[in-house]
Design a protein around this motif. Structure first.
Motif, short mmCIF file in Angstrom:
data_model
loop_
_atom_site.label_atom_id
_atom_site.label_comp_id
_atom_site.label_asym_id
_atom_site.label_seq_id
_atom_site.Cartn_x
_atom_site.Cartn_y
_atom_site.Cartn_z
N VAL A 392 32.26 -14.66 -30.52
CA VAL A 392 32.62 -15.83 -30.37
C VAL A 392 33.62 -16.54 -31.30
O VAL A 392 34.89 -17.17 -30.79
N GLN A 393 33.68 -15.96 -32.53
CA GLN A 393 34.67 -16.26 -33.61
C GLN A 393 35.94 -15.72 -33.15
O GLN A 393 36.97 -16.62 -33.45
N ALA A 399 42.04 -18.87 -28.89
CA ALA A 399 42.23 -20.32 -28.28
C ALA A 399 42.97 -21.03 -29.18
O ALA A 399 44.04 -21.77 -28.71
N GLU A 400 42.49 -21.13 -30.33
CA GLU A 400 43.26 -21.90 -31.36
C GLU A 400 44.69 -21.57 -31.57
O GLU A 400 45.69 -22.45 -31.50
N SER A 401 45.11 -20.18 -31.60
CA SER A 401 46.42 -19.59 -31.61
C SER A 401 47.28 -19.96 -30.22
O SER A 401 48.44 -20.70 -30.32
N ILE A 411 35.15 -27.14 -31.49
CA ILE A 411 33.83 -26.72 -31.23
C ILE A 411 32.76 -26.80 -32.03
O ILE A 411 33.04 -26.63 -33.16
N ARG A 412 31.49 -27.38 -31.73
CA ARG A 412 30.86 -27.71 -32.75
C ARG A 412 29.29 -28.12 -32.24
O ARG A 412 29.16 -28.05 -31.07
N GLU A 438 36.74 -20.26 -20.41
CA GLU A 438 36.26 -18.98 -21.06
C GLU A 438 35.68 -19.00 -22.27
O GLU A 438 34.80 -18.18 -22.43
N LEU A 439 35.57 -20.15 -22.93
CA LEU A 439 34.95 -20.23 -24.48
C LEU A 439 33.47 -20.54 -23.94
O LEU A 439 32.40 -19.81 -24.65
#
Length: 451
Positions: A392-393, A399-401, A411-412, A438-439
Motif C-alpha cells: 500500500v505504501q 500515486a503521489e509522484s 489518504i487517512r 487503483e488505490l
C-alpha cells in the motif's frame, strides 16, 4: 499517540456497544468531572443532546457520573452543539457536554466535550481522560455531602436564538426571502426555523419532526435530495441543510444546486476581506478542501492554511495564528468573531447577509470558483492497519509522484468510522479517478488478505 476512545470529534460509536454504553458514559462523567473539579467553587456542567433515542440513556448515565464526581448538572435537552458551547460560557460552567453523533445514523451516538472557554478539549486533556478511564475510577468519587444536583434549564433555546440573531448585521433583515430549511430531524428542529422567522424570512421547514430514529434519515446536510426537491416545489430563494447537531451547513441555491463548505468559506472570506474584518490574511481549512478554493483565495491575495481533518484542529490553528474564518468542505464553518465551534445557522446567516446586501441570487453569490475534479472513496476495514503495509505504501508513493504539480492525494483513516478515506484531486479528471480506484483496489486486496 494512540487514541483509545476519542476520535476526531469526541467519543463515538454504535449505541449500546462499546464504547457507547451507559457504563462508559458514566465513567466519562466521573473522569471529566474529576479533572475539571478545580478550586473551591460549586462546580457545574451543562449537557445538551440531539434527538436520538439513545440520548436519554446516555444523558442519564452522564448525570450519574458527573453528580458522583461532585458537579451540579444543568440539562439543556435537544439543542445544537454550538448552543452548548455558548451556554457553557454563558452559564459559567466548568465543562460542556454534547451527546450526539452529528451526521451519523440514529443508531450511533457520541460524546463531545467543551472546556469552560467553550472550546473543544485539547489532545492532552483527552489523553488524561483516557488514562483515568482505565484506572479504578471509583476511587475518585466525591464524599456524600458533596454529591451534585441535576436540574433542567428552561428557556435555553431562546437564549441561543437571540445569540444567533445578533450575528446578522443590524442593517440587514430577511424580509422578502423565502427560505427552505432542513433540520435533519435533529437538534435544531425548533431553534433554526424560529430564528429565521424572527429575522423576517418566509420559512418552509422539513426535517422538523424527530421521533428518535429518523435523525439524518434521507434528510439534512448529507442527504440533500429532499431539500433540493422542496426548493423547486416552493420556489425558495435558498435552501439550508443542517446536520443532526447543527454544527454544519450545506446550501442549496434557487436552482436546486448544492453548495458545499468550500464555496461558503470563499463567500465569507471575500465578503469579510472587503469589509476589512477578515483576520490572518486568509482562512483555515483542512487537507480535504478543494484546490480550487486555494487558487481562488490566492487570486484575491489571501492565504489558505491547511490542518488535519476535524474542526477542532481548524479552531486550534485559528486561535494560534489569529484567523477568524475557518472550516471544512463538509460544512463546518467556524467564525470566531461569534463562536468557538462550527455553527451551521450562523454561517448560513452570513450567506443570507451577502444575498440581501448585494441583491444578487444565491447561485450568483455562492459560485466563487470552479472546483478542481476531486474524488473521495471509502474502504471499510474490520481491523488492522492496511496503511502500514509495504504494498500500500508503495502504491501511495507512486500515486503521489504522478500527481506532483498537477494535484493532491490525501489518504487517512476516518476518525469516526472504521474506514480508510482515499481522496485525490487534480485538473485531469480521468487521472484522478484512475488513481483513486487503483488505490482503493490495493487497500481492499490487502485488507482481504489480512482477514
Amino acid at each position: 499517540m494512540t487514541r483509545r476512545y476519542f476520535g476526531t470529534d469526541g467519543i463515538r460509536g454504535l449505541s449500546n456497544r462499546f464504547p457507547m454504553t451507559p457504563d462508559l458514559a458514566m465513567r466519562v462523567g466521573i473522569a471529566v468531572g474529576t479533572i475539571f473539579r478545580r478550586g473551591d467553587h460549586r462546580h457545574r456542567v451543562v449537557i445538551g443532546k440531539d434527538t436520538r433515542l439513545s440520548g436519554y440513556m446516555l444523558e442519564n448515565a452522564m448525570v450519574a457520573g458527573f453528580t458522583a464526581a461532585g458537579l451540579d448538572v444543568f440539562l439543556l435537552g435537544p439543542i445544537p452543539t454550538p448552543a452548548v458551547a455558548m451556554l457553557t460560557r454563558s452559564l459559567r460552567a466548568d465543562i460542556g457536554v454534547m451527546i450526539s453523533a452529528s451526521h451519523n445514523p440514529f443508531a450511533d451516538n457520541g460524546i463531545k466535550l467543551f472546556g469552560p472557554d467553550g472550546y473543544k478539549l485539547s489532545d492532552e486533556i483527552e489523553a488524561r481522560i483516557e488514562d483515568l478511564l482505565e484506572q479504578d475510577i471509583y476511587g475518585q468519587l466525591a464524599p456524600a455531602h458533596e454529591i451534585g444536583r441535576a436540574k433542567r434549564v428552561e428557556g435555553d433555546i431562546y437564549r441561543y436564538i437571540e445569540f444567533v440573531k445578533r450575528t446578522l448585521p443590524r442593517d440587514v433583515t430577511l424580509h422578502g426571502l423565502r427560505v427552505a430549511i432542513d433540520c435533519a430531524n435533529g437538534a435544531a428542529y425548533k431553534v433554526a426555523p424560529l430564528a429565521l422567522w424572527e429575522l423576517g424570512a418566509e420559512i418552509v421547514t422539513i426535517g422538523n419532526e424527530p421521533n428518535g430514529t429518523n435523525i439524518n434519515f434521507e434528510c439534512g446536510s448529507t442527504h440533500t435530495a429532499a431539500l433540493q426537491k422542496k426548493v423547486h416545489e416552493v420556489r425558495a430563494d435558498i435552501g439550508i441543510a443542517l446536520d443532526g447537531d447543527a454544527d454544519r451547513v450545506i446550501i442549496v441555491d434557487e436552482t436546486g444546486a448544492v453548495v458545499d463548505g468550500d464555496q461558503l468559506m470563499a463567500v465569507i472570506a471575500e465578503t469579510w476581506a472587503q469589509d476589512q474584518i477578515l483576520r490572518g490574511d486568509g482562512i483555515v481549512a483542512t487537507i480535504m478542501s478543494n484546490l480550487g478554493l486555494e487558487r481562488f483565495l490566492s487570486n484575491k491575495g489571501l492565504a489558505l492554511a491547511r490542518t488535519k481533518v476535524g474542526d477542532r484542529y481548524v479552531v486550534e490553528h485559528m486561535r494560534q495564528h489569529n484567523f477568524n474564518v475557518g472550516g471544512e468542505q463538509s460544512g463546518h464553518i467556524v467564525l470566531s468573531d461569534f463562536g468557538t465551534t462550527g455553527d451551521g445557522l450562523v454561517a448560513a446567516l452570513q450567506i443570507l447577509s451577502a444575498v440581501k446586501r448585494t441583491g444578487r441570487t444565491v447561485s450568483e453569490i455562492c459560485r466563487r470558483f470552479e472546483p478542481v475534479p476531486q474524488l473521495l472513496r471509502n474502504v471499510r476495514i474490520s481491523g488492522g492497519k492496511p496503511l502500514d503495509n509495504p504494498v500500500v505504501q508503495q502504491a501511495i508513493a507512486d500515486a503521489e509522484s504522478e500527481l506532483v504539480g498537477k494535484g493532491r492525494l490525501v489518504i487517512r483513516p476516518s476518525g469516526t468510522e472504521p474506514l480508510i478515506r482515499v481522496m485525490a484531486e487534480g485538473d485531469d479528471r480521468e487521472q484522478v479517478e484512475r488513481i483513486v480506484n487503483e488505490l482503493v483496489d490495493v487497500i481492499g486486496s490487502v485488507r482481504s488478505a489480512a482477514a
